[in-house]
Design a protein around this motif. Structure first.
Motif, mmCIF file in Angstrom:
data_model
loop_
_atom_site.group_PDB
_atom_site.id
_atom_site.type_symbol
_atom_site.label_atom_id
_atom_site.label_comp_id
_atom_site.label_asym_id
_atom_site.label_seq_id
_atom_site.Cartn_x
_atom_site.Cartn_y
_atom_site.Cartn_z
ATOM 1 N N TRP A 68 -75.807 -22.535 77.607
ATOM 2 C CA TRP A 68 -75.435 -21.319 76.901
ATOM 3 C C TRP A 68 -73.935 -21.103 77.096
ATOM 4 C CZ3 TRP A 68 -76.029 -15.807 79.038
ATOM 5 C CH2 TRP A 68 -75.819 -14.868 78.037
ATOM 6 N N THR A 69 -73.149 -21.441 76.071
ATOM 7 C CA THR A 69 -71.688 -21.368 76.195
ATOM 8 C C THR A 69 -71.199 -19.933 76.326
ATOM 9 O OG1 THR A 69 -71.411 -21.414 73.792
ATOM 10 C CG2 THR A 69 -71.321 -23.530 74.955
ATOM 11 N N ASP A 70 -71.926 -18.969 75.782
ATOM 12 C CA ASP A 70 -71.512 -17.562 75.876
ATOM 13 C C ASP A 70 -71.576 -17.047 77.312
ATOM 14 O OD1 ASP A 70 -71.267 -17.681 73.126
ATOM 15 O OD2 ASP A 70 -73.083 -16.545 72.716
ATOM 16 N N GLY A 71 -72.396 -17.695 78.158
ATOM 17 C CA GLY A 71 -72.546 -17.250 79.543
ATOM 18 C C GLY A 71 -72.292 -18.324 80.581
ATOM 19 N N ASP A 72 -71.774 -19.487 80.156
ATOM 20 C CA ASP A 72 -71.521 -20.610 81.081
ATOM 21 C C ASP A 72 -72.738 -20.896 81.956
ATOM 22 O OD1 ASP A 72 -68.984 -20.854 80.015
ATOM 23 O OD2 ASP A 72 -68.012 -19.714 81.617
ATOM 24 N N SER A 73 -73.908 -20.926 81.333
ATOM 25 C CA SER A 73 -75.175 -21.043 82.064
ATOM 26 C C SER A 73 -76.046 -22.150 81.498
ATOM 27 C CB SER A 73 -75.959 -19.729 81.952
ATOM 28 O OG SER A 73 -75.243 -18.663 82.518
ATOM 29 N N LEU A 74 -76.858 -22.745 82.387
ATOM 30 C CA LEU A 74 -77.938 -23.614 81.932
ATOM 31 C C LEU A 74 -79.109 -22.719 81.551
ATOM 32 C CD1 LEU A 74 -78.029 -26.689 84.334
ATOM 33 C CD2 LEU A 74 -77.567 -26.670 81.888
ATOM 34 N N ALA A 75 -79.735 -23.009 80.429
ATOM 35 C CA ALA A 75 -80.888 -22.251 79.938
ATOM 36 C C ALA A 75 -82.068 -23.201 79.811
ATOM 37 C CB ALA A 75 -80.568 -21.613 78.585
ATOM 38 N N LEU A 76 -83.193 -22.805 80.407
ATOM 39 C CA LEU A 76 -84.395 -23.645 80.436
ATOM 40 C C LEU A 76 -85.566 -22.858 79.862
ATOM 41 C CD1 LEU A 76 -83.906 -24.861 84.125
ATOM 42 C CD2 LEU A 76 -83.130 -26.018 82.045
ATOM 43 N N PRO A 77 -85.754 -22.871 78.544
ATOM 44 C CA PRO A 77 -86.874 -22.149 77.949
ATOM 45 C C PRO A 77 -88.181 -22.924 78.098
ATOM 46 C CG PRO A 77 -85.656 -23.259 76.239
ATOM 47 C CD PRO A 77 -84.917 -23.509 77.532
ATOM 48 N N TYR A 78 -89.261 -22.199 78.381
ATOM 49 C CA TYR A 78 -90.581 -22.847 78.432
ATOM 50 C C TYR A 78 -91.592 -22.107 77.569
ATOM 51 C CZ TYR A 78 -91.349 -19.273 82.065
ATOM 52 O OH TYR A 78 -91.427 -18.090 82.759
#
Length: 122
Positions: A68-78
């Motif tokens: 997620w570039t807007d939050g500099d985060s890895l996003a792991l949807p399940y």
């Protein structure tokens, strides 16, 4: 490239494609962070800051490893998130797609908000 994501109640590995974001992530490993949950998604901050890639997507499959570039985060949807429609995995905004978790993404159900998260080479 393969990574391992660990938290107090479990762990999972993921296989990532060769992308500019994956390379930026590799350069920062290992990463320690704190889990946040949003519907059926786990995300957490990283020291990586990259632009959105042309292949970024907002709707992805369960088990996608996204950045997620807007939050500099890895996003792991399940599963569904608060902005999902008809049960889809819809991220907050388009994210760079890095790869997929190996195995059942439902293992992420054991992640609790505030859990320490570690990402390391697998």
């Amino acid at each position: 490239m393969r990574i391992r994501i660990l938290w107090p109640a479990g762990q999972v590995t993921a296989t990532l494609a060769a992308t500019p974001t994956t390379e930026a992530l590799r350069a920062e490993l290992p990463i320690s962070s704190t889990a946040v949950t949003w519907g059926e998604e786990v995300y957490f901050g990283t020291p990586v800051s990259v632009p959105r890639e042309s292949t970024a997507r907002q709707v992805v499959e369960p088990g996608t490893v996204a950045f997620w570039t807007d939050g500099d985060s890895l996003a792991l949807p399940y599963g569904p998130t608060p902005v999902s429609r008809a049960g889809e995995c819809r991220l907050a905004s388009p994210c760079n797609v890095l790869g997929l978790l190996d195995g059942d993404p439902q293992v992420l159900r054991t992640v609790r908000p505030g859990d320490p998260i570690r990402v390391e080479p697998a």
